[in-house]
Scaffold this motif. Structure first.
Motif, PDB file in Angstrom:
ATOM      1  N   ALA A  73      83.539 128.699 119.425  1.00  0.00           N
ATOM      2  CA  ALA A  73      82.112 128.409 119.336  1.00  0.00           C
ATOM      3  C   ALA A  73      81.628 128.489 117.896  1.00  0.00           C
ATOM      4  N   LEU A  74      82.155 129.462 117.158  1.00  0.00           N
ATOM      5  CA  LEU A  74      81.760 129.643 115.761  1.00  0.00           C
ATOM      6  C   LEU A  74      82.141 128.419 114.927  1.00  0.00           C
ATOM      7  N   SER A  75      83.274 127.821 115.234  1.00  0.00           N
ATOM      8  CA  SER A  75      83.759 126.681 114.458  1.00  0.00           C
ATOM      9  C   SER A  75      83.098 125.367 114.843  1.00  0.00           C
ATOM     10  N   GLU A  76      82.486 125.313 116.028  1.00  0.00           N
ATOM     11  CA  GLU A  76      81.960 124.045 116.530  1.00  0.00           C
ATOM     12  C   GLU A  76      80.440 123.963 116.587  1.00  0.00           C
ATOM     13  N   THR A  77      79.762 125.097 116.616  1.00  0.00           N
ATOM     14  CA  THR A  77      78.316 125.094 116.876  1.00  0.00           C
ATOM     15  C   THR A  77      77.514 124.323 115.838  1.00  0.00           C
ATOM     16  N   ASP A  78      77.730 124.606 114.558  1.00  0.00           N
ATOM     17  CA  ASP A  78      76.950 123.926 113.519  1.00  0.00           C
ATOM     18  C   ASP A  78      77.154 122.417 113.549  1.00  0.00           C
ATOM     19  N   GLN A  79      78.403 121.992 113.692  1.00  0.00           N
ATOM     20  CA  GLN A  79      78.684 120.560 113.710  1.00  0.00           C
ATOM     21  C   GLN A  79      78.006 119.884 114.901  1.00  0.00           C
ATOM     22  N   SER A  80      78.088 120.523 116.058  1.00  0.00           N
ATOM     23  CA  SER A  80      77.456 119.948 117.249  1.00  0.00           C
ATOM     24  C   SER A  80      75.944 119.861 117.070  1.00  0.00           C
ATOM     25  N   ALA A  81      75.348 120.911 116.501  1.00  0.00           N
ATOM     26  CA  ALA A  81      73.898 120.909 116.277  1.00  0.00           C
ATOM     27  C   ALA A  81      73.504 119.796 115.319  1.00  0.00           C
ATOM     28  N   ASN A  82      74.280 119.639 114.253  1.00  0.00           N
ATOM     29  CA  ASN A  82      73.977 118.583 113.280  1.00  0.00           C
ATOM     30  C   ASN A  82      74.037 117.201 113.913  1.00  0.00           C
ATOM     31  N   GLU A  83      75.019 116.995 114.787  1.00  0.00           N
ATOM     32  CA  GLU A  83      75.152 115.695 115.448  1.00  0.00           C
ATOM     33  C   GLU A  83      73.962 115.423 116.368  1.00  0.00           C
ATOM     34  N   PHE A  84      73.514 116.458 117.088  1.00  0.00           N
ATOM     35  CA  PHE A  84      72.354 116.279 117.958  1.00  0.00           C
ATOM     36  C   PHE A  84      71.102 115.963 117.135  1.00  0.00           C
ATOM     37  N   ILE A  85      70.949 116.654 116.010  1.00  0.00           N
ATOM     38  CA  ILE A  85      69.774 116.423 115.171  1.00  0.00           C
ATOM     39  C   ILE A  85      69.831 115.039 114.527  1.00  0.00           C
ATOM     40  N   LEU A  86      71.023 114.609 114.114  1.00  0.00           N
ATOM     41  CA  LEU A  86      71.177 113.260 113.582  1.00  0.00           C
ATOM     42  C   LEU A  86      70.735 112.220 114.616  1.00  0.00           C
ATOM     43  N   SER A  87      71.119 112.425 115.856  1.00  0.00           N
ATOM     44  CA  SER A  87      70.714 111.501 116.921  1.00  0.00           C
ATOM     45  C   SER A  87      69.205 111.549 117.131  1.00  0.00           C
ATOM     46  N   TYR A  88      68.636 112.758 117.031  1.00  0.00           N
ATOM     47  CA  TYR A  88      67.193 112.907 117.192  1.00  0.00           C
ATOM     48  C   TYR A  88      66.433 112.104 116.147  1.00  0.00           C
ATOM     49  N   ARG A  89      66.978 112.003 114.927  1.00  0.00           N
ATOM     50  CA  ARG A  89      66.299 111.228 113.880  1.00  0.00           C
ATOM     51  C   ARG A  89      66.102 109.775 114.325  1.00  0.00           C
ATOM     52  N   THR A  90      66.959 109.344 115.252  1.00  0.00           N
ATOM     53  CA  THR A  90      66.869 107.965 115.740  1.00  0.00           C
ATOM     54  C   THR A  90      66.034 107.868 117.018  1.00  0.00           C
ATOM     55  N   HIS A  91      66.327 108.730 118.010  1.00  0.00           N
ATOM     56  CA  HIS A  91      65.628 108.571 119.295  1.00  0.00           C
ATOM     57  C   HIS A  91      64.257 109.254 119.319  1.00  0.00           C
ATOM     58  N   GLY A  92      64.059 110.316 118.532  1.00  0.00           N
ATOM     59  CA  GLY A  92      62.755 110.940 118.424  1.00  0.00           C
ATOM     60  C   GLY A  92      62.271 111.696 119.645  1.00  0.00           C
ATOM     61  N   ASP A  93      63.154 111.974 120.598  1.00  0.00           N
ATOM     62  CA  ASP A  93      62.770 112.679 121.827  1.00  0.00           C
ATOM     63  C   ASP A  93      62.899 114.183 121.602  1.00  0.00           C
ATOM     64  N   ILE A  94      61.784 114.863 121.373  1.00  0.00           N
ATOM     65  CA  ILE A  94      61.816 116.285 121.059  1.00  0.00           C
ATOM     66  C   ILE A  94      62.306 117.118 122.233  1.00  0.00           C
ATOM     67  N   ASP A  95      61.978 116.719 123.457  1.00  0.00           N
ATOM     68  CA  ASP A  95      62.444 117.468 124.627  1.00  0.00           C
ATOM     69  C   ASP A  95      63.966 117.420 124.727  1.00  0.00           C
ATOM     70  N   GLN A  96      64.540 116.275 124.392  1.00  0.00           N
ATOM     71  CA  GLN A  96      65.992 116.143 124.462  1.00  0.00           C
ATOM     72  C   GLN A  96      66.684 117.057 123.448  1.00  0.00           C
ATOM     73  N   VAL A  97      66.208 117.050 122.214  1.00  0.00           N
ATOM     74  CA  VAL A  97      66.863 117.857 121.193  1.00  0.00           C
ATOM     75  C   VAL A  97      66.634 119.351 121.440  1.00  0.00           C
ATOM     76  N   LEU A  98      65.509 119.705 122.062  1.00  0.00           N
ATOM     77  CA  LEU A  98      65.271 121.103 122.435  1.00  0.00           C
ATOM     78  C   LEU A  98      66.241 121.552 123.527  1.00  0.00           C
ATOM     79  N   ALA A  99      66.626 120.604 124.369  1.00  0.00           N
ATOM     80  CA  ALA A  99      67.585 120.929 125.426  1.00  0.00           C
ATOM     81  C   ALA A  99      69.008 120.990 124.890  1.00  0.00           C
ATOM     82  N   GLU A 100      69.228 120.468 123.675  1.00  0.00           N
ATOM     83  CA  GLU A 100      70.580 120.388 123.117  1.00  0.00           C
ATOM     84  C   GLU A 100      70.891 121.470 122.090  1.00  0.00           C
TER      85      GLU A 100
END
Length: 352
Positions: free
Chosen positions: A208-235
């Motif tokens: 989890a320590l090795s993967e968490t930051d990368q996964s969070a960054n990927e979700f936030i990168l996607s949020y920059r495109t879709h703009g759905d705040i509820d989705q990124v809060l769930a991720e």
């Protein structure tokens, strides 16, 4: 299959234990006959009576052991409407769920009902089996949750199952605090029962320590495109909540077995130079203080350090929560080179 209509109990003449004598077992699984199933149920209750000599199991409501673990969770009557459905952990959560100790209400009183996949504790049937220590540990871990529920409810009644939060900020803090304290306490209390789970918890946390930051960054990168705040809060927030939870499992086991970070080379390597290392140490300090006052806490604010760590860690992951009123939370997701489109190019240009 044991007869659900006739609760299986044990004789009250045995050595004193905190386990109530009227605890019943609902059992289904791969048993040759009704007698074999009943024999196994008695073995489970006998083991719980032993555990009840060192843990307060006075709040145990009952035990459900099923070959269909998911259905058992769904069917459990928790005594209150509107609760989030119980679901088993999956590979996506970092571990496959096989046992749970949900809080329930019975006649207005807080209790704990233990639910097991039958194969999680089937090893209890054969004391000489290599699966026996794991079954003992699994049973002890869930019993420890019942102990913790009772300890908390005795100090702060009418909170568990009956008190929530009206805004996302407080809800996130409370959910992470409750889940992580529970797993710390349960792993610490069960650490020396049966199998030593340290290696497994180290592996889960390090992953989890090795993967968490990368996964969070990927979700936030996607949020920059879709703009759905509820989705990124769930991720994103759950990623950091889980990271702290896996740390809590490990720290509880370490403290229960009197182990230190230096005793675990894989953990030393993973934490070396990582931003989470300071939070790992803060968690250790917070949990030691809470455990020293187990069942004697004066105020719920004693648990606040866990929530503070959750908020800080999630902010390090790129999402800031600000409580603007008792009912509202403001979410800020700052632009950073690693979580913004073209961020890599901008970072390169800044180095030229």
């Amino acid at each position: 299959m044991a007869d659900d209509s006739e609760p299986i109990t044990v004789d009250d003449s045995e050595e004193p234990t905190t386990l109530p004598t009227n605890v019943g077992v609902s059992l289904s699984g791969p048993f040759e006959s009704e007698d074999k199933a009943r024999e196994f149920a008695y073995r489970v209750l006998g083991s719980m009576r032993v555990l009840g000599r060192s843990m307060d199991l006075s709040g145990v409501d009952g035990v459900t052991i099923s070959g269909d673990y998911h259905e058992a969770l769904t069917a459990l009557d928790r005594g209150i409407e509107g609760l989030r459905p119980l679901t088993a952990s999956t590979d996506e959560d970092g571990v496959i769920g096989i046992a749970m100790a949900p809080a329930v209400l019975r006649d207005g009183k807080l209790k704990t009902h233990l639910v097991f996949h039958v194969h999680a504790i089937l090893g209890l049937a054969e004391p000489e089996s290599e699966l026996f220590p794991l079954a003992v540990h699994t049973l002890a871990h869930e019993c420890a949750h019942a102990m913790l529920h009772t300890a908390f409810d005795n100090r702060f009644p009418n909170v568990i199952l009956r008190e929530g939060a009206s805004n996302y900020f407080d809800r996130f803090r409370l959910e992470v605090t409750d889940a992580c304290w529970e797993e710390y306490g349960a792993t610490r209390a069960s650490a020396d029962w049966g199998t030593d789970p340290t290696d497994g918890y180290v592996s889960t946390f390090v992953k989890a320590l090795s993967e968490t930051d990368q996964s969070a960054n990927e979700f936030i990168l996607s949020y920059r495109t879709h703009g759905d705040i509820d989705q990124v809060l769930a991720e994103v927030p759950p990623l950091y909540g889980n990271l702290i939870k896996w740390a809590s499992y490990l720290i509880g086991t370490m403290h229960g077995l009197d182990k230190k970070i230096a005793d675990l080379p894989e953990l030393v390597e993973a934490l070396n130079g990582h931003w989470f290392s300071e939070y790992f140490e803060k968690l250790e300090t917070a949990y030691r203080k809470l455990w020293e006052r187990l069942g004697e806490w004066d105020e719920r604010a004693e648990f606040d350090p866990i929530g503070d760590i959750a908020i800080d860690a999630r902010e390090r992951g790129g999402m800031k929560l600000i409580k603007t009123s008792p009912d509202n939370t403001k979410v800020e997701i700052p632009f950073r080179t690693w979580n913004t489109p073209m961020g890599g190019l901008l970072n390169l240009m800044g180095q030229l």
